[in-house]
Write an enzyme that holds these catalytic residues in place. Structure first.
Site, PDB file in Angstrom:
ATOM      1  N   HIS A 270      26.769 -15.196 -23.118  1.00  0.00           N
ATOM      2  CA  HIS A 270      27.169 -16.006 -21.879  1.00  0.00           C
ATOM      3  C   HIS A 270      28.340 -14.733 -22.134  1.00  0.00           C
ATOM      4  O   HIS A 270      29.409 -14.517 -22.946  1.00  0.00           O
ATOM      5  CB  HIS A 270      27.364 -17.231 -21.328  1.00  0.00           C
ATOM      6  CG  HIS A 270      28.058 -17.424 -20.397  1.00  0.00           C
ATOM      7  ND1 HIS A 270      29.408 -16.953 -19.719  1.00  0.00           N
ATOM      8  CD2 HIS A 270      27.083 -18.449 -19.092  1.00  0.00           C
ATOM      9  CE1 HIS A 270      29.531 -17.362 -18.283  1.00  0.00           C
ATOM     10  NE2 HIS A 270      28.138 -18.123 -18.403  1.00  0.00           N
ATOM     11  N   ASP A 327      21.604 -22.936 -19.564  1.00  0.00           N
ATOM     12  CA  ASP A 327      19.791 -22.933 -18.808  1.00  0.00           C
ATOM     13  C   ASP A 327      18.853 -23.864 -20.454  1.00  0.00           C
ATOM     14  O   ASP A 327      17.728 -23.387 -20.034  1.00  0.00           O
ATOM     15  CB  ASP A 327      19.498 -21.610 -19.077  1.00  0.00           C
ATOM     16  CG  ASP A 327      20.263 -21.216 -17.704  1.00  0.00           C
ATOM     17  OD1 ASP A 327      20.222 -21.464 -16.204  1.00  0.00           O
ATOM     18  OD2 ASP A 327      20.185 -19.911 -17.477  1.00  0.00           O
TER      19      ASP A 327
HETATM   20  N1  CMC Z   1      19.418 -12.799 -27.331  1.00  0.00           N
HETATM   21  C1  CMC Z   1      19.658 -11.885 -28.351  1.00  0.00           C
HETATM   22  N2  CMC Z   1      20.546 -11.288 -28.366  1.00  0.00           N
HETATM   23  C2  CMC Z   1      21.898 -10.602 -27.034  1.00  0.00           C
HETATM   24  C3  CMC Z   1      21.700 -12.363 -26.152  1.00  0.00           C
HETATM   25  C4  CMC Z   1      20.149 -12.776 -26.345  1.00  0.00           C
HETATM   26  N3  CMC Z   1      20.457 -13.972 -25.717  1.00  0.00           N
HETATM   27  N4  CMC Z   1      22.544 -11.651 -25.439  1.00  0.00           N
HETATM   28  C5  CMC Z   1      23.403 -11.446 -25.716  1.00  0.00           C
HETATM   29  N5  CMC Z   1      22.827 -10.567 -27.380  1.00  0.00           N
HETATM   30  C6  CMC Z   1      23.359  -8.921 -27.865  1.00  0.00           C
HETATM   31  C7  CMC Z   1      23.346  -8.126 -27.313  1.00  0.00           C
HETATM   32  O1  CMC Z   1      21.785  -7.291 -27.378  1.00  0.00           O
HETATM   33  C8  CMC Z   1      24.804  -7.728 -27.833  1.00  0.00           C
HETATM   34  O2  CMC Z   1      23.730  -7.247 -28.912  1.00  0.00           O
HETATM   35  P1  CMC Z   1      24.954  -5.803 -29.374  1.00  0.00           P
HETATM   36  O3  CMC Z   1      26.514  -5.519 -29.317  1.00  0.00           O
HETATM   37  O4  CMC Z   1      24.352  -5.352 -30.963  1.00  0.00           O
HETATM   38  O5  CMC Z   1      24.077  -4.100 -28.220  1.00  0.00           O
HETATM   39  C9  CMC Z   1      25.796  -8.198 -27.702  1.00  0.00           C
HETATM   40  O6  CMC Z   1      24.749 -10.114 -27.521  1.00  0.00           O
HETATM   41  C10 CMC Z   1      26.726  -8.394 -26.413  1.00  0.00           C
HETATM   42  O7  CMC Z   1      25.433  -8.795 -25.665  1.00  0.00           O
HETATM   43  P2  CMC Z   1      25.405  -8.268 -24.110  1.00  0.00           P
HETATM   44  O8  CMC Z   1      24.378  -7.988 -23.625  1.00  0.00           O
HETATM   45  O9  CMC Z   1      27.009  -6.645 -24.193  1.00  0.00           O
HETATM   46  O10 CMC Z   1      26.417  -9.519 -23.420  1.00  0.00           O
HETATM   47  P3  CMC Z   1      26.344  -9.291 -21.690  1.00  0.00           P
HETATM   48  O11 CMC Z   1      27.768 -10.107 -21.423  1.00  0.00           O
HETATM   49  O12 CMC Z   1      26.198  -8.701 -21.099  1.00  0.00           O
HETATM   50  O13 CMC Z   1      25.215 -10.173 -21.343  1.00  0.00           O
HETATM   51  C11 CMC Z   1      24.009 -11.911 -21.143  1.00  0.00           C
HETATM   52  C12 CMC Z   1      25.543 -11.910 -20.267  1.00  0.00           C
HETATM   53  C13 CMC Z   1      24.038 -14.001 -20.306  1.00  0.00           C
HETATM   54  C14 CMC Z   1      23.735 -12.138 -19.740  1.00  0.00           C
HETATM   55  C15 CMC Z   1      23.358 -12.032 -21.836  1.00  0.00           C
HETATM   56  O14 CMC Z   1      23.545 -13.047 -23.356  1.00  0.00           O
HETATM   57  C16 CMC Z   1      21.909 -12.315 -22.394  1.00  0.00           C
HETATM   58  O15 CMC Z   1      20.794 -12.184 -21.375  1.00  0.00           O
HETATM   59  N6  CMC Z   1      21.543 -13.711 -22.783  1.00  0.00           N
HETATM   60  C17 CMC Z   1      19.789 -14.322 -22.563  1.00  0.00           C
HETATM   61  C18 CMC Z   1      19.366 -14.399 -20.841  1.00  0.00           C
HETATM   62  C19 CMC Z   1      20.413 -15.943 -20.361  1.00  0.00           C
HETATM   63  O16 CMC Z   1      20.694 -16.880 -21.272  1.00  0.00           O
HETATM   64  N7  CMC Z   1      20.655 -15.896 -18.703  1.00  0.00           N
HETATM   65  C20 CMC Z   1      21.828 -16.985 -18.244  1.00  0.00           C
HETATM   66  C21 CMC Z   1      23.046 -16.804 -18.963  1.00  0.00           C
HETATM   67  S1  CMC Z   1      23.670 -18.247 -18.152  1.00  0.00           S
HETATM   68  C22 CMC Z   1      23.845 -18.653 -16.949  1.00  0.00           C
HETATM   69  C23 CMC Z   1      23.524 -18.028 -15.841  1.00  0.00           C
HETATM   70  O17 CMC Z   1      23.714 -17.127 -15.300  1.00  0.00           O
HETATM   71  O18 CMC Z   1      22.395 -18.634 -15.631  1.00  0.00           O
END
Ligand code: CMC
Length: 392
Positions: A270, A327
């Site tokens: 998140h 989720d």
């Molecule tokens: N699985 C594997 N790696 C992950 C995940 C995941 N679910 N989420 C983040 N990471 C890694 C990402 O690759 C990055 O790694 P590195 O620093 O080595 O490049 C690190 O963790 C930081 O992540 P980020 O992508 O910079 O984080 P963000 O704040 O931009 O994205 C997010 C947040 C929710 C989009 C992301 O965590 C994600 O894609 N999660 C999976 C989809 C998901 O469950 N979404 C629902 C969010 S909650 C409520 C909603 O909005 O619906």
């Protein structure tokens, strides 16, 4: 452009001041208008939470019954709106139908076009709250080829939605209080989450003074994506895939860590929560309760529990502060309730609607609000001269 700074994905930039929802991501705190989410989910109802978000205070008994009655009077869809569904292909995704039909409401309610008229603003809000469950239920009916079921005004908000979705003519439909209570609680937990992608979208579109239906329709589109609300559908698909591949959680976690084919652990991570997501904690308990009360043991729940356990003890996830989000467990509950996977994000939209509306009102009523217009850092070519077509 010397003053413009790059903030990828708005990680640090506050675009608005808001008095609606407080999130403390370090400590896993979420409050609507000051009330802890745990108390609202335990003791409140979705409809009073909607009132709270939009109006700022919990309603008195009289205010609540007036609000509910008003909503009840607008649950029907115009017969011409119903014809939209005939035009959609049978396998249309319900989220696409939802945003299209909500957008189309502004053709039927042209009185909504002036966002500065308080009475019309209120009427559009009531219409949206009243009609979205009907629009959502009809999207489901379209997908299964069943006749539409008209709303029934003697039923509560959630009861009415469940009946319009699952009742079929010529058969009795009995509401299950376990399902009603669980869905009401889930809608409360989804009702607002400050400047998430869809809410920011509603505000951005609304900042141009577009009407409420147009702004909310854009929010529904933003919610659809798998990184946002679409994650609940993506989680279930991920769990099913792991099950079909033999149920090996370790292999899947390894794939995520190696970033094979861009695989992510859906329902984890998140932008704001870095210790735990308080909604996910409540929902995990609810998933267990609802599945056992409905007598629907689900192999996928075991896979989800194993995934969580493995991820929480793995350095990759610990270092990145990745925890289950809202989720991760919802899809299992929706599935036990009888919803197909494609309807999961629609349920998120029903829950998030009051939050979108509250933010739209807050923005429109703020005399200091300006059109949303991010800046950019230009990375294209320097100036060059036009070359005639024959010389290229
Ligand atoms: N699985 C594997 N790696 C992950 C995940 C995941 N679910 N989420 C983040 N990471 C890694 C990402 O690759 C990055 O790694 P590195 O620093 O080595 O490049 C690190 O963790 C930081 O992540 P980020 O992508 O910079 O984080 P963000 O704040 O931009 O994205 C997010 C947040 C929710 C989009 C992301 O965590 C994600 O894609 N999660 C999976 C989809 C998901 O469950 N979404 C629902 C969010 S909650 C409520 C909603 O909005 O619906």
């Amino acid at each position: 452009t010397g003053l413009v700074t790059l903030d990828n994905g708005f990680g640090n930039t506050a675009a608005y001041k808001s008095a609606i929802t407080f999130v403390d991501g370090e400590n896993g705190i979420l409050r609507y208008r000051g009330y802890p989410i745990e108390q609202l989910a335990e003791q409140g109802s979705f409809i009073e939470t909607a009132y709270l978000l939009i109006n700022g205070e919990l309603p008195t008994a009289d205010q609540l019954s007036e609000f509910s009655n008003e909503i009840t009077q607008h649950t029907l869809l115009h017969e011409d709106v119903k014809r939209f569904y005939q035009g959609f292909p049978r396998d249309a995704h319900p989220m696409a139908m939802l945003s299209s039909v909500v957008s189309a409401l502004s053709t039927f309610y042209q009185d909504s076009h002036n966002p500065f008229d308080p009475e019309q603003r209120h009427l559009s809000t009531v219409r949206l709250l009243a009609k979205l469950p009907t629009i959502a239920a009809y999207a489901y009916k379209k997908s299964v080829g069943h006749p539409f079921v008209y709303p029934r005004n003697d039923l509560g908000y959630v009861e009415n939605f469940l009946r319009m979705t699952f009742a079929v003519p010529a058969a009795d439909y009995e509401l299950n209080p376990v399902v009603v209570n669980a869905l009401d609680k889930l809608l409360i937990l989804h009702a607002d989450h400050e400047q998430n992608c869809s809410t920011s979208t509603v505000r951005l579109v609304g900042s141009s003074q577009a009407n409420q239906f147009a702004s909310i329709s854009a929010g529904i589109s933003a919610l659809w994506g798998p990184l946002h609300g679409g994650a609940n559908q993506a989680v279930l698909e991920m769990l099913e895939k792991i099950k079909n591949d033999g149920g090996d959680v370790d292999t899947f976690i390894r794939k995520v860590k190696n970033r094979e084919d861009g695989v992510k652990l859906m329902g984890f991570g998140h932008r704001v929560y870095k210790s735990f997501d308080p909604r996910a904690q409540i929902i995990k308990g609810a998933a267990h309760d609802v599945l056992s009360q409905l007598g629907k043991a689900d192999e996928l729940l075991d896979i989800a529990l194993k995934l969580e356990e493995h991820a929480l003890s793995d350095d990759f996830f610990v270092e990145r502060k990745l925890y289950p989000n809202v989720d991760f467990y919802t899809g299992l509950i929706y599935r036990a309730m009888g919803f197909p996977t494609s309807m999961f994000t629609v349920l998120f939209a029903l829950g998030r609607l009051p939050g979108w509306i509250a933010h739209w009102h807050e923005m429109i009523k703020d005399p200091g609000s300006r059109i949303g217009r991010p800046r950019q850092i230009y990375t294209g070519t320097e100036i060059r001269d036009y070359v005639a077509l024959g010389d290229r």
